[in-house]
Design an enzyme around this catalytic site. Structure first.
Site, PDB file in Angstrom:
ATOM      1  N   CYS A 254     -11.262  79.060 100.305  1.00  0.00           N
ATOM      2  CA  CYS A 254     -11.110  80.668 100.011  1.00  0.00           C
ATOM      3  C   CYS A 254      -9.797  80.867  99.003  1.00  0.00           C
ATOM      4  O   CYS A 254     -10.008  80.274  97.622  1.00  0.00           O
ATOM      5  CB  CYS A 254     -10.795  81.490 101.103  1.00  0.00           C
ATOM      6  SG  CYS A 254     -11.374  83.104 100.798  1.00  0.00           S
ATOM      7  N   HIS A 339     -15.977  80.121 104.318  1.00  0.00           N
ATOM      8  CA  HIS A 339     -15.119  79.701 105.487  1.00  0.00           C
ATOM      9  C   HIS A 339     -15.803  78.803 106.277  1.00  0.00           C
ATOM     10  O   HIS A 339     -16.742  79.399 107.112  1.00  0.00           O
ATOM     11  CB  HIS A 339     -14.720  81.181 106.236  1.00  0.00           C
ATOM     12  CG  HIS A 339     -13.546  81.642 105.488  1.00  0.00           C
ATOM     13  ND1 HIS A 339     -12.322  81.696 105.811  1.00  0.00           N
ATOM     14  CD2 HIS A 339     -13.630  82.540 104.345  1.00  0.00           C
ATOM     15  CE1 HIS A 339     -11.573  82.454 105.021  1.00  0.00           C
ATOM     16  NE2 HIS A 339     -12.381  83.011 104.213  1.00  0.00           N
ATOM     17  N   GLU A 341     -14.884  77.367 108.984  1.00  0.00           N
ATOM     18  CA  GLU A 341     -14.456  77.428 110.310  1.00  0.00           C
ATOM     19  C   GLU A 341     -15.174  78.793 110.930  1.00  0.00           C
ATOM     20  O   GLU A 341     -14.815  79.048 112.097  1.00  0.00           O
ATOM     21  CB  GLU A 341     -12.936  77.476 110.292  1.00  0.00           C
ATOM     22  CG  GLU A 341     -12.279  78.751 109.897  1.00  0.00           C
ATOM     23  CD  GLU A 341     -12.407  79.303 108.361  1.00  0.00           C
ATOM     24  OE1 GLU A 341     -12.279  80.597 108.401  1.00  0.00           O
ATOM     25  OE2 GLU A 341     -12.787  78.626 107.724  1.00  0.00           O
TER      26      GLU A 341
END
Length: 367
Positions: A254, A339, A341
């Site tokens: 990001c 992202h 995660e």
């Protein structure tokens, strides 16, 4: 109490207030996730923003002790259609309304969030005032005009002191020492690395490259964060120095992806309304597969600018074709805009953490 939303173009939305009694000015954005409001509100990347949730019912599973992505709410306000004040979930310890009051964050519900979202999509993100203090339209106009939208929030949300996190993997293998450059990191990013046998040294924003390299890390990780990447001038310079003086594997997510592009001499630009939600399609050119990703960003990397600086585009957004990932042709450097995660969102892209680990493993074996 009454709730008021005032946009800088004079548009007014009136609803009912919840959360804290107060007034805030920020950038009005929307998020398309159906769940995960607690993780969204505590994501440091939302610092300075007022979030409109497009899914109509919010608060139905309450607030838990385990779903924060940082030490508190970073968003400046929350706009929703329907507020559930009787949450039902075994992990719930309080309602959304109570939590926002404790965190001193105002919210407004009972407004047409579809209309707000369509306006943002048509005209772009906009400066906005949110208030639960029963102020007049004239007062709202004056306060909104005086409010400032900052682009340097990453400097504020970063850790102020260096700290170390030990790996959580159940293995006798020697841990990988990873330097984490914190621009506003989400907790689940750190957990994903710890679970892959990484010992993390987390550094404050602007830490000099020489200080980081003095610890001889086996990998360097650039985190997510809020704001305009071009305003992260100190971080851009130090990442450039890291690239210039070290060849250890580097992975950015990001904001880290954007800072990496700028450090290499590329360019970024502001998107009309950004990508925020847990359902964004991305194509991986290496695996030749499409993935559903979790995203939260308002800026993107300019395609042509990085190709001229030794980078190859590895991932593309399936909605608008923007750059979602890149990798250096010669150096062990790669990054993604989304992202992997998640939290909230799908974890289809966790393979990218494994790719980072394999890069470090290869360097260790070749040493």
């Amino acid at each position: 109490m009454e709730g008021l939303i005032y946009l800088e173009d004079g548009t007014v939305f009136k609803g009912r207030g919840f959360g804290a009694r107060g007034t805030a000015v920020g950038e009005l954005v929307f998020n398309t996730s159906m769940t995960g409001y607690q993780k969204i509100l505590t994501d440091p990347s939302y610092k300075g923003q007022i979030i409109t949730m497009t899914y109509p019912l919010i608060g139905n599973y309450g607030v838990s002790e385990i779903d924060n992505e940082s030490d508190g709410i970073h968003a400046f306000g929350l706009v929703i259609k329907d507020l559930c004040d009787m949450p039902s979930n075994s992990n719930s310890i309080k309602s959304l309304d109570q939590w926002l009051r404790e965190q001193n964050v105002p919210g407004v519900f009972g407004v047409d969030t579809r209309q707000i979202t369509k306006k943002i999509r048509k005209f772009g993100t906009v400066k906005c005032l949110i208030s639960t203090e029963d102020i007049s339209i004239a007062e709202a106009k004056e306060l909104c005009s005086r409010g400032e939208l900052r682009g340097d929030w990453m400097k504020e949300v970063s850790t102020k002191e260096k700290y170390v996190l030990e790996p959580t993997a159940d293995t006798e293998e020697k841990p990988y020492d990873v330097a984490v450059l914190d621009f506003g990191v989400k907790t689940n990013i750190l957990r994903c690395l710890q679970a892959r046998n990484c010992r993390l040294t987390v550094y404050p924003y602007g830490t000099p490259a020489a200080e980081i390299l003095q610890e001889k890390p086996e990998g360097i990780f650039l985190t997510n964060g809020p704001g305009d990447p071009e305003e992260a001038t100190e971080a851009i310079e130090e990442v450039h120095n890291l690239i210039r003086t070290s060849e250890v594997p580097m992975f950015g997510i990001c904001m880290g992806h954007q800072i990496l592009a700028l450090a290499l001499g590329g360019k970024t630009y502001k998107l009309k309304y950004g990508h925020r939600g847990g359902n964004h399609g991305v194509y991986d050119k290496e695996t030749k597969r499409s993935y559903i990703t979790s995203q939260n960003h308002g800026y993107a990397v300019q395609h042509e600018s990085i190709i001229l600086k030794g980078m190859e585009v590895t991932h593309l957004n399936l909605n608008d074709g923007t750059v979602e990932g890149m990798e250096h042709r010669d150096l062990p450097i790669f990054s993604v805009q989304f992202h992997p995660e998640a939290s909230p969102g799908p974890d289809d892209n966790a393979y990218l953490f494994d790719k980072f680990i394999n890069r470090m493993k290869g360097e260790r074996e070749n040493a």
